[in-house]
Design an enzyme around this catalytic site. Structure first.
Site, mmCIF file in Angstrom:
data_model
loop_
_atom_site.group_PDB
_atom_site.id
_atom_site.type_symbol
_atom_site.label_atom_id
_atom_site.label_comp_id
_atom_site.label_asym_id
_atom_site.label_seq_id
_atom_site.Cartn_x
_atom_site.Cartn_y
_atom_site.Cartn_z
ATOM 1 N N CYS A 113 0.794 -1.235 0.000
ATOM 2 C CA CYS A 113 0.000 0.000 0.000
ATOM 3 C C CYS A 113 0.826 1.285 0.000
ATOM 4 O O CYS A 113 0.313 2.345 -0.366
ATOM 5 C CB CYS A 113 -0.944 0.004 1.192
ATOM 6 S SG CYS A 113 -2.005 -1.453 1.266
ATOM 7 N N HIS A 238 -2.946 7.090 1.892
ATOM 8 C CA HIS A 238 -3.394 5.799 1.369
ATOM 9 C C HIS A 238 -4.858 5.608 1.753
ATOM 10 O O HIS A 238 -5.244 5.771 2.920
ATOM 11 C CB HIS A 238 -2.545 4.677 1.940
ATOM 12 C CG HIS A 238 -3.141 3.323 1.756
ATOM 13 N ND1 HIS A 238 -3.663 2.889 0.546
ATOM 14 C CD2 HIS A 238 -3.340 2.295 2.636
ATOM 15 C CE1 HIS A 238 -4.135 1.664 0.685
ATOM 16 N NE2 HIS A 238 -3.956 1.291 1.941
ATOM 17 N N ASN A 268 -10.259 0.151 -0.998
ATOM 18 C CA ASN A 268 -8.812 0.124 -0.786
ATOM 19 C C ASN A 268 -8.154 -0.517 -1.998
ATOM 20 O O ASN A 268 -8.296 -1.719 -2.228
ATOM 21 C CB ASN A 268 -8.510 -0.670 0.487
ATOM 22 C CG ASN A 268 -7.023 -0.771 0.795
ATOM 23 O OD1 ASN A 268 -6.174 -0.527 -0.046
ATOM 24 N ND2 ASN A 268 -6.711 -1.155 2.022
#
EC number: 2.3.1.180
Length: 312
Positions: A113, A238, A268
């Site tokens: 990520c 993020h 996500n």
């Protein structure tokens, strides 16, 4: 020393929209439960034959077109991903081939990520070192390939897509110094292990670490760029969880910044989340050109990285 600046962005998301209500027909969950815990309303899911390199190419093609440069000028391609199935050739080489580039350096990078922030830093440093002049930086993930759709703790989170940025050498650097690192004792907190996965994480541990430790690290990023949090025009963290993003932005003290909340409609998307969210903000002109924007990624490893850039 020559620095770099971001001149253009682009993003790509698959056509299929998977809503919370549709997820509720697949696993024991509901819209209220998902939104109250992670803030996600819907996400995009790639088609079975839609691969990582194709999504990366589509985002990159858009970024290069927005930059208005000839593809022959690109001499460095870096792709951040943790979901590519093929080990060789790497995704960067495949993107270079699809775009018809000349002979660029082509590398893949995997810090999950935090990948886009890591990739952006390596491209900036390659330009500063004189090893590149124009770079293509891509974050792309197809997490749906590695998801257990019977596990409601993870399947409600994920989305697919890609985002890209074009960096060029500049006598006035607009990509600030990177602050990066890892937490080795939490290296197993986010996992995709073996040939078949699936994606798994210790969500509560990551949540606690992010909400308690990241604000101070993000302040270090601002300080390295010679700025205070209140100077920021944008904050693109993020897009892991809206319940992480909102308190983080508040504790950082970026009171004048537009805070990206693309997680609500994209889920996500790991390494793709920062460039997708930033590309959308730029496309809508929600952040003025030249405004300082904090980018900060965190995730598998447990790794983190951030820098301040000037909005193109």
């Amino acid at each position: 020393m020559t620095g770099s600046r971001v001149v253009a962005l682009g993003h790509y998301q698959p056509e299929r929209v998977l809503t919370n209500d549709e997820l509720a027909t697949m696993v024991e969950t509901n819209d209220e439960w998902i939104q109250s815990r992670v803030g996600i309303r819907e996400r995009r899911i790639a088609a079975p034959d839609e691969q990582v390199d194709e999504m990366a190419w589509r985002a990159a093609d858009k970024a290069v077109a927005n930059a208005g440069i000839d593809t022959s000028e690109i001499d460095y391609v870096v792709v951040a991903t943790c979901t590519a199935i093929d080990r060789s050739p790497n995704m960067a080489a495949r993107v270079a081939a699809r775009l018809g580039l000349g002979n660029p350096a082509a590398i893949d990078l995997n810090t999950a990520c935090s990948g886009f922030a890591y990739a952006l830093a390596t491209a900036d440093q390659a330009i500063r070192a004189g090893a590149a002049t124009k770079a293509l930086v891509i974050g792309v993930e197809k997490l749906s390939d590695w998801t257990d759709w019977t596990d409601r703790t993870t399947c409600v989170l994920i989305g697919d897509g890609a985002g890209a940025a074009v960096l060029v050498a500049s006598d006035e650097p607009e990509v600030g110094p990177v602050v990066w690192g890892s937490v080795p004792e939490m290296s197993d907190a986010v996992r995709i292990e073996g040939r078949d996965g699936p994606f798994a994480q210790e969500g509560l541990s990551v949540f606690r670490w992010a909400t308690t430790q990241l604000p101070e690290i993000a302040k270090q990023v601002c300080a390295k760029a010679g700025l205070k949090p209140e100077d920021l025009g944008g904050v693109v963290l993020h897009q892991a969880n809206l319940r992480i993003i909102e308190p983080l932005a508040k504790r950082l003290g970026a009171v004048n910044a537009v805070v990206a909340k693309d997680v609500v409609e994209s889920g996500n998307t790991s390494a793709a989340s920062i460039p997708i969210a930033l590309s959308k903000l730029v496309e809508k002109r929600e952040i003025p050109s030249g405004a300082p924007v904090l980018l900060f990624g965190f995730g598998g490893g447990l790794s983190y990285a951030g820098q301040v850039i000037r909005c193109p």
